[in-house]
Scaffold this active site. Sequence first.
Site, PDB file in Angstrom:
ATOM      1  N   ARG A   1     -11.984   3.183  11.931  1.00 37.85           N
ATOM      2  CA  ARG A   1     -12.726   2.714  11.288  1.00 37.85           C
ATOM      3  C   ARG A   1     -13.313   1.638  10.678  1.00 37.85           C
ATOM      4  O   ARG A   1     -12.317   0.834  10.663  1.00 37.85           O
ATOM      5  CB  ARG A   1     -12.708   3.347   9.629  1.00 37.85           C
ATOM      6  CG  ARG A   1     -13.926   3.945   8.355  1.00 37.85           C
ATOM      7  CD  ARG A   1     -13.612   3.893   7.658  1.00 37.85           C
ATOM      8  NE  ARG A   1     -13.332   2.699   6.598  1.00 37.85           N
ATOM      9  CZ  ARG A   1     -12.634   2.064   6.132  1.00 37.85           C
ATOM     10  NH1 ARG A   1     -11.322   3.413   5.565  1.00 37.85           N
ATOM     11  NH2 ARG A   1     -12.276   1.027   5.346  1.00 37.85           N
TER      12      ARG A   1
ATOM     13  N   GLY B   1      -7.740   5.407   5.494  1.00 39.30           N
ATOM     14  CA  GLY B   1      -6.810   6.400   4.842  1.00 39.30           C
ATOM     15  C   GLY B   1      -7.513   7.761   4.671  1.00 39.30           C
ATOM     16  O   GLY B   1      -8.501   7.676   5.731  1.00 39.30           O
TER      17      GLY B   1
ATOM     18  N   GLU C   1     -14.485  -5.424   9.469  1.00 42.02           N
ATOM     19  CA  GLU C   1     -13.186  -5.669  10.272  1.00 42.02           C
ATOM     20  C   GLU C   1     -12.723  -3.852  10.981  1.00 42.02           C
ATOM     21  O   GLU C   1     -13.622  -3.220  10.211  1.00 42.02           O
ATOM     22  CB  GLU C   1     -11.618  -5.810   8.871  1.00 42.02           C
ATOM     23  CG  GLU C   1     -11.792  -5.163   7.427  1.00 42.02           C
ATOM     24  CD  GLU C   1     -10.727  -4.977   7.039  1.00 42.02           C
ATOM     25  OE1 GLU C   1     -10.066  -5.108   7.036  1.00 42.02           O
ATOM     26  OE2 GLU C   1     -11.203  -5.985   6.171  1.00 42.02           O
TER      27      GLU C   1
ATOM     28  N   SER D   1      -6.605  -2.251   2.338  1.00 36.65           N
ATOM     29  CA  SER D   1      -7.346  -1.646   0.835  1.00 36.65           C
ATOM     30  C   SER D   1      -8.012  -2.309   0.039  1.00 36.65           C
ATOM     31  O   SER D   1      -7.717  -2.032  -1.250  1.00 36.65           O
ATOM     32  CB  SER D   1      -5.746  -0.839   1.111  1.00 36.65           C
ATOM     33  OG  SER D   1      -5.627  -0.086   1.664  1.00 36.65           O
TER      34      SER D   1
ATOM     35  N   TYR E   1     -10.089   4.204  -3.917  1.00 41.04           N
ATOM     36  CA  TYR E   1      -8.947   5.267  -4.474  1.00 41.04           C
ATOM     37  C   TYR E   1      -8.925   5.713  -5.438  1.00 41.04           C
ATOM     38  O   TYR E   1      -8.159   6.932  -5.306  1.00 41.04           O
ATOM     39  CB  TYR E   1      -7.251   4.471  -4.199  1.00 41.04           C
ATOM     40  CG  TYR E   1      -7.115   3.842  -2.653  1.00 41.04           C
ATOM     41  CD1 TYR E   1      -7.287   4.976  -1.045  1.00 41.04           C
ATOM     42  CD2 TYR E   1      -7.343   3.008  -2.181  1.00 41.04           C
ATOM     43  CE1 TYR E   1      -7.029   4.032  -0.176  1.00 41.04           C
ATOM     44  CE2 TYR E   1      -6.987   2.083  -0.777  1.00 41.04           C
ATOM     45  CZ  TYR E   1      -7.180   2.960   0.160  1.00 41.04           C
ATOM     46  OH  TYR E   1      -6.899   2.689   1.335  1.00 41.04           O
TER      47      TYR E   1
ATOM     48  N   ASP F   1     -15.741  -1.081   9.671  1.00 39.42           N
ATOM     49  CA  ASP F   1     -16.665  -1.708   8.633  1.00 39.42           C
ATOM     50  C   ASP F   1     -17.670  -2.795   8.392  1.00 39.42           C
ATOM     51  O   ASP F   1     -17.090  -4.020   8.951  1.00 39.42           O
ATOM     52  CB  ASP F   1     -15.619  -2.311   6.756  1.00 39.42           C
ATOM     53  CG  ASP F   1     -14.903  -1.635   6.592  1.00 39.42           C
ATOM     54  OD1 ASP F   1     -15.555  -0.275   7.273  1.00 39.42           O
ATOM     55  OD2 ASP F   1     -13.639  -1.960   6.218  1.00 39.42           O
TER      56      ASP F   1
ATOM     57  N   ASN G   1     -10.162  -0.883  10.673  1.00 34.72           N
ATOM     58  CA  ASN G   1      -8.256  -0.241  10.249  1.00 34.72           C
ATOM     59  C   ASN G   1      -8.580   0.521  11.459  1.00 34.72           C
ATOM     60  O   ASN G   1      -9.652   2.017  11.495  1.00 34.72           O
ATOM     61  CB  ASN G   1      -9.024  -0.225   8.816  1.00 34.72           C
ATOM     62  CG  ASN G   1      -7.942   1.043   8.307  1.00 34.72           C
ATOM     63  OD1 ASN G   1      -6.798   1.152   8.487  1.00 34.72           O
ATOM     64  ND2 ASN G   1      -7.653   0.670   7.054  1.00 34.72           N
TER      65      ASN G   1
ATOM     66  N   GLU H   1       1.026  -1.170   0.320  1.00 33.65           N
ATOM     67  CA  GLU H   1       0.130  -0.167   0.236  1.00 33.65           C
ATOM     68  C   GLU H   1       0.883   1.172   0.586  1.00 33.65           C
ATOM     69  O   GLU H   1       0.138   2.567   0.275  1.00 33.65           O
ATOM     70  CB  GLU H   1      -1.011  -0.330   0.918  1.00 33.65           C
ATOM     71  CG  GLU H   1      -2.274  -1.226   1.095  1.00 33.65           C
ATOM     72  CD  GLU H   1      -2.824  -1.579   2.520  1.00 33.65           C
ATOM     73  OE1 GLU H   1      -3.411  -0.264   2.578  1.00 33.65           O
ATOM     74  OE2 GLU H   1      -2.552  -2.245   3.310  1.00 33.65           O
TER      75      GLU H   1
END
Length: 306
Positions: A249, A273, A267, A147, A210, A251, A269, A21
Amino acid sequence: MGGTSKALPSVVVLMGGPSAEREVSLDTGRGCAEALRGEGYPVVEIDAGPDLVDQLRAHKPDVVFNALHGRWGEDGCVQGILEWLRIPYTHSGVLASALTMDKERSKDVYRRAGLPVAESGLFPKSQVMAEHVMQPPYVVKPNNEGSSVGIYLVQEQGNTPPKLDDAMPDEVLVERFVAGRELTVTVLEDRPLAVTDILTDGWYDYDAKYKVGGSRHVVPADLPQEITDLCLDYAVRAHKVLGCRGISRTDFRWDDSKGPAGLVLLETNNQPGMTATSLAPEQAAFAGLSFGQLCARLVEDASCDR
């Protein structure tokens, strides 16, 4: 007599690094560095490499803003270096970083905390390619990448097991595919900001995350109040049971045909991002925080004690 304003701490923004990443991290780091300069912070950008310790000792920052993504940068390794050097840093500490990067161990923590997750398990790559280790549909992905790097969706009508890329690790995570809406919640300093509904034309993959126009975000999500409340509650609980600090964050997938029982965590994070198309800054803006203010809050929350 007027008081003297206190100088803002000097900040090193860590970005780049050797993970899959890297490009996302460079984008994140440059954006965060620019935003912090706009808030008045003196900032130096470092592309993290083998000379990282020497660079940090040379610059002597008051705070490190960790904008690294992927392995090494968000799995506890860099955090351990910063703990050893006693430099306060943003985002989660060593243990929470290691846990959130390990998807299956995170799920174990969720399960013990009573949070709903999909059926999953770790399997040898060779076995996954030889047979269906789970009744389709299911998802195959690395256990410690983010990602949407290296994700395979095995459809219900799939007759053969997936052929995995050579770059996939020897052990992979296989997870029951959960149909429904893609939702996400950012937690900042133990407070949930909003629920976003992520709309795409297909799989929410790397490009959808992205590339500009890759996905559409509805914030706040148009949901029944009960589902909104559950998402906010689950995200805060996930943040806390994993030991996250600063920002995270989480999800979700929600199968609306099943009501509250159709909501599952995918999951968390611990370093979401922070690019132009990213979800966390968008939710912060909805909550009244500019991008610069969000970055400044993370710097203010920096620590090297956990």
